[in-house]
Scaffold this motif. Sequence first.
Motif, mmCIF file in Angstrom:
data_model
loop_
_atom_site.group_PDB
_atom_site.id
_atom_site.type_symbol
_atom_site.label_atom_id
_atom_site.label_comp_id
_atom_site.label_asym_id
_atom_site.label_seq_id
_atom_site.Cartn_x
_atom_site.Cartn_y
_atom_site.Cartn_z
ATOM 1 N N SER A 254 83.878 94.468 -29.382
ATOM 2 C CA SER A 254 82.697 95.309 -29.550
ATOM 3 C C SER A 254 81.731 94.655 -30.523
ATOM 4 O O SER A 254 82.140 94.155 -31.573
ATOM 5 C CB SER A 254 83.097 96.694 -30.077
ATOM 6 O OG SER A 254 81.957 97.442 -30.457
ATOM 7 N N VAL A 255 80.439 94.691 -30.174
ATOM 8 C CA VAL A 255 79.413 94.180 -31.090
ATOM 9 C C VAL A 255 78.917 95.277 -32.023
ATOM 10 O O VAL A 255 78.132 95.012 -32.934
ATOM 11 C CB VAL A 255 78.217 93.593 -30.313
ATOM 12 C CG1 VAL A 255 78.651 92.411 -29.474
ATOM 13 C CG2 VAL A 255 77.551 94.656 -29.442
ATOM 14 N N LEU A 256 79.343 96.516 -31.793
ATOM 15 C CA LEU A 256 78.839 97.642 -32.573
ATOM 16 C C LEU A 256 79.733 97.997 -33.748
ATOM 17 O O LEU A 256 79.340 98.785 -34.606
ATOM 18 C CB LEU A 256 78.686 98.870 -31.664
ATOM 19 C CG LEU A 256 77.755 98.694 -30.463
ATOM 20 C CD1 LEU A 256 77.747 99.956 -29.614
ATOM 21 C CD2 LEU A 256 76.348 98.348 -30.920
ATOM 22 N N ASN A 257 80.934 97.433 -33.794
ATOM 23 C CA ASN A 257 81.895 97.767 -34.839
ATOM 24 C C ASN A 257 82.046 96.575 -35.780
ATOM 25 O O ASN A 257 82.649 95.557 -35.415
ATOM 26 C CB ASN A 257 83.245 98.115 -34.204
ATOM 27 C CG ASN A 257 84.294 98.470 -35.244
ATOM 28 O OD1 ASN A 257 84.008 98.558 -36.437
ATOM 29 N ND2 ASN A 257 85.518 98.673 -34.788
ATOM 30 N N PRO A 258 81.508 96.656 -37.006
ATOM 31 C CA PRO A 258 81.581 95.503 -37.916
ATOM 32 C C PRO A 258 82.998 95.137 -38.321
ATOM 33 O O PRO A 258 83.239 94.019 -38.789
ATOM 34 C CB PRO A 258 80.749 95.958 -39.126
ATOM 35 C CG PRO A 258 80.733 97.448 -39.049
ATOM 36 C CD PRO A 258 80.783 97.795 -37.597
ATOM 37 N N SER A 259 83.963 96.059 -38.158
ATOM 38 C CA SER A 259 85.350 95.751 -38.499
ATOM 39 C C SER A 259 86.139 95.224 -37.304
ATOM 40 O O SER A 259 87.330 94.936 -37.425
ATOM 41 C CB SER A 259 86.039 97.002 -39.061
ATOM 42 O OG SER A 259 86.095 98.033 -38.085
ATOM 43 N N ASP A 260 85.488 95.088 -36.156
ATOM 44 C CA ASP A 260 86.150 94.551 -34.973
ATOM 45 C C ASP A 260 86.590 93.114 -35.253
ATOM 46 O O ASP A 260 85.842 92.335 -35.867
ATOM 47 C CB ASP A 260 85.184 94.583 -33.786
ATOM 48 C CG ASP A 260 85.854 94.192 -32.480
ATOM 49 O OD1 ASP A 260 86.254 95.095 -31.735
ATOM 50 O OD2 ASP A 260 85.972 92.982 -32.212
ATOM 51 N N PRO A 261 87.794 92.716 -34.830
ATOM 52 C CA PRO A 261 88.250 91.344 -35.095
ATOM 53 C C PRO A 261 87.401 90.277 -34.422
ATOM 54 O O PRO A 261 87.525 89.095 -34.749
ATOM 55 C CB PRO A 261 89.689 91.338 -34.557
ATOM 56 C CG PRO A 261 89.768 92.497 -33.618
ATOM 57 C CD PRO A 261 88.827 93.525 -34.159
ATOM 58 N N ASN A 262 86.546 90.676 -33.488
ATOM 59 C CA ASN A 262 85.673 89.720 -32.801
ATOM 60 C C ASN A 262 84.252 89.719 -33.354
ATOM 61 O O ASN A 262 83.351 89.134 -32.743
ATOM 62 C CB ASN A 262 85.623 90.059 -31.309
ATOM 63 C CG ASN A 262 86.997 90.135 -30.686
ATOM 64 O OD1 ASN A 262 87.633 89.127 -30.435
ATOM 65 N ND2 ASN A 262 87.476 91.358 -30.444
ATOM 66 N N ALA A 263 84.040 90.364 -34.498
ATOM 67 C CA ALA A 263 82.684 90.547 -35.015
ATOM 68 C C ALA A 263 81.968 89.225 -35.256
ATOM 69 O O ALA A 263 80.743 89.150 -35.140
ATOM 70 C CB ALA A 263 82.724 91.371 -36.305
ATOM 71 N N ASP A 264 82.711 88.171 -35.585
ATOM 72 C CA ASP A 264 82.085 86.882 -35.885
ATOM 73 C C ASP A 264 82.237 85.872 -34.753
ATOM 74 O O ASP A 264 82.015 84.672 -34.949
ATOM 75 C CB ASP A 264 82.687 86.302 -37.170
ATOM 76 C CG ASP A 264 82.360 87.152 -38.390
ATOM 77 O OD1 ASP A 264 81.246 87.698 -38.437
ATOM 78 O OD2 ASP A 264 83.225 87.273 -39.279
ATOM 79 N N VAL A 265 82.609 86.351 -33.567
ATOM 80 C CA VAL A 265 82.805 85.465 -32.418
ATOM 81 C C VAL A 265 81.614 85.607 -31.475
ATOM 82 O O VAL A 265 81.188 86.717 -31.157
ATOM 83 C CB VAL A 265 84.114 85.812 -31.672
ATOM 84 C CG1 VAL A 265 84.307 84.883 -30.479
ATOM 85 C CG2 VAL A 265 85.308 85.726 -32.617
ATOM 86 N N ASP A 266 81.075 84.475 -31.024
ATOM 87 C CA ASP A 266 80.036 84.505 -29.992
ATOM 88 C C ASP A 266 80.709 84.759 -28.647
ATOM 89 O O ASP A 266 81.511 83.931 -28.184
ATOM 90 C CB ASP A 266 79.284 83.174 -29.942
ATOM 91 C CG ASP A 266 78.149 83.122 -30.945
ATOM 92 O OD1 ASP A 266 77.798 84.178 -31.495
ATOM 93 O OD2 ASP A 266 77.621 82.025 -31.186
ATOM 94 N N PHE A 267 80.389 85.893 -28.016
ATOM 95 C CA PHE A 267 80.991 86.180 -26.722
ATOM 96 C C PHE A 267 79.985 86.865 -25.814
ATOM 97 O O PHE A 267 78.943 87.365 -26.251
ATOM 98 C CB PHE A 267 82.266 87.017 -26.865
ATOM 99 C CG PHE A 267 82.055 88.451 -27.283
ATOM 100 C CD1 PHE A 267 81.860 89.449 -26.333
ATOM 101 C CD2 PHE A 267 82.072 88.808 -28.625
ATOM 102 C CE1 PHE A 267 81.682 90.771 -26.711
ATOM 103 C CE2 PHE A 267 81.893 90.129 -29.017
ATOM 104 C CZ PHE A 267 81.695 91.114 -28.052
ATOM 105 N N ALA A 268 80.307 86.869 -24.535
ATOM 106 C CA ALA A 268 79.460 87.498 -23.524
ATOM 107 C C ALA A 268 80.355 87.893 -22.361
ATOM 108 O O ALA A 268 81.517 87.479 -22.284
ATOM 109 C CB ALA A 268 78.370 86.539 -23.058
ATOM 110 N N PHE A 269 79.821 88.703 -21.453
ATOM 111 C CA PHE A 269 80.580 89.029 -20.253
ATOM 112 C C PHE A 269 79.636 89.353 -19.112
ATOM 113 O O PHE A 269 78.481 89.725 -19.315
ATOM 114 C CB PHE A 269 81.550 90.198 -20.486
ATOM 115 C CG PHE A 269 80.904 91.501 -20.864
ATOM 116 C CD1 PHE A 269 80.322 92.327 -19.906
ATOM 117 C CD2 PHE A 269 80.880 91.919 -22.191
ATOM 118 C CE1 PHE A 269 79.726 93.533 -20.261
ATOM 119 C CE2 PHE A 269 80.291 93.121 -22.556
ATOM 120 C CZ PHE A 269 79.711 93.929 -21.587
#
Length: 352
Positions: free
Chosen positions: A112-127
């Motif tokens: 999720s790009v909306l949750n700053p605590s998401d473990p993927n917050a600093d990963v560039d991703f797309a779908f």
Amino acid sequence: MPASLTIQLVNQSTSENVYAYITGLAIQHGMARVFLKADGTSLYFPGPPPAGKILQPLTENCAIPLGPPGNTVTATIPQMAGGRIWFSVDDKLTFLRNPGGPGGGAALVEPSVLNPSDPNADVDFAFCEFTLNNDQLFANISYVDFVPRLPIALTLQTHGGAVQHVSGMPPDGLDKPQTVLRINTQSAHGTLKGTVPAASPNQLVIGGEAFARPTTADILGCNSGPFATGGGGGASAVRNAIIPRLAAAFQRGCVAAADVSEHPSHPETFYRAGGPANHYARIVHECNLDGKGYAFAYDDVQPDGGEDQSGKVNAGDPRVLVVAVGGGGAPVRITSTFTFGNTSMIKLAEVA
């Protein structure tokens, strides 16, 4: 429609470390949650976590490595509903399992790009999204959730020989190149040149002041991140002079305009079609009869001698202020004055 479909995953980035993940609901397996494993063909049906546990990692490697730039990897998908093909660059994505998923399997916690605590917050991703069923393959690049920095394009070739193509964004996505950026502080600090240091590509340095890459919230709010002002030991005077002009350029979508040599710039450079900008502010200005109105903090920023955009009136010698309500645009002018008792009255006329 076949029971499965070949998908070619192409690395058009400049990174050696790009990963794909393919997720969805397996139509031929009771709509169970399914991943493709790292080999691009084997299926993984994530089960629920142990009793009393939540947010548990996957038990299989589902990161499909795409190899070096220009490489193509082939994957085979079964019929799937609600499918997504995820991509990440330089880092792998983290998917987590919760209980209560379809068919007794896991409920999936997606990046999720909306949750700053998401473990993927600093990963560039797309779908991108797809469905493959008995009727058709339907796929699209989606910007509903967010606009990624990692562009995706689609090409579909049919058995009949037809080709459909969706180009997506260019390699820089929304990060348009800026050759020269100058800020006229409209103060004793003069006009300052902005540069992006090679060693710090996410910083803009103007007049010795470093500005970090702003978030969307920073840009729309104009008061956080690199746009936070202050005195008494806080932001310097030169920084406080730069911030309103830099923030306005972001809001108006002209900060990266190649034909703008200095900010603040003129209205013809604002809110150009197809560019990133505060489109709430754009629509507000478009809907005002004279294009004026204070739509964001610092909407009163204008070049020296430029036309006001903020919808203000001011004078050191005011005689009367006419405030009209009802949508007529206050199309009036003062034609004459007269005195009624001790009160000065005015006559108004419409302006053609």
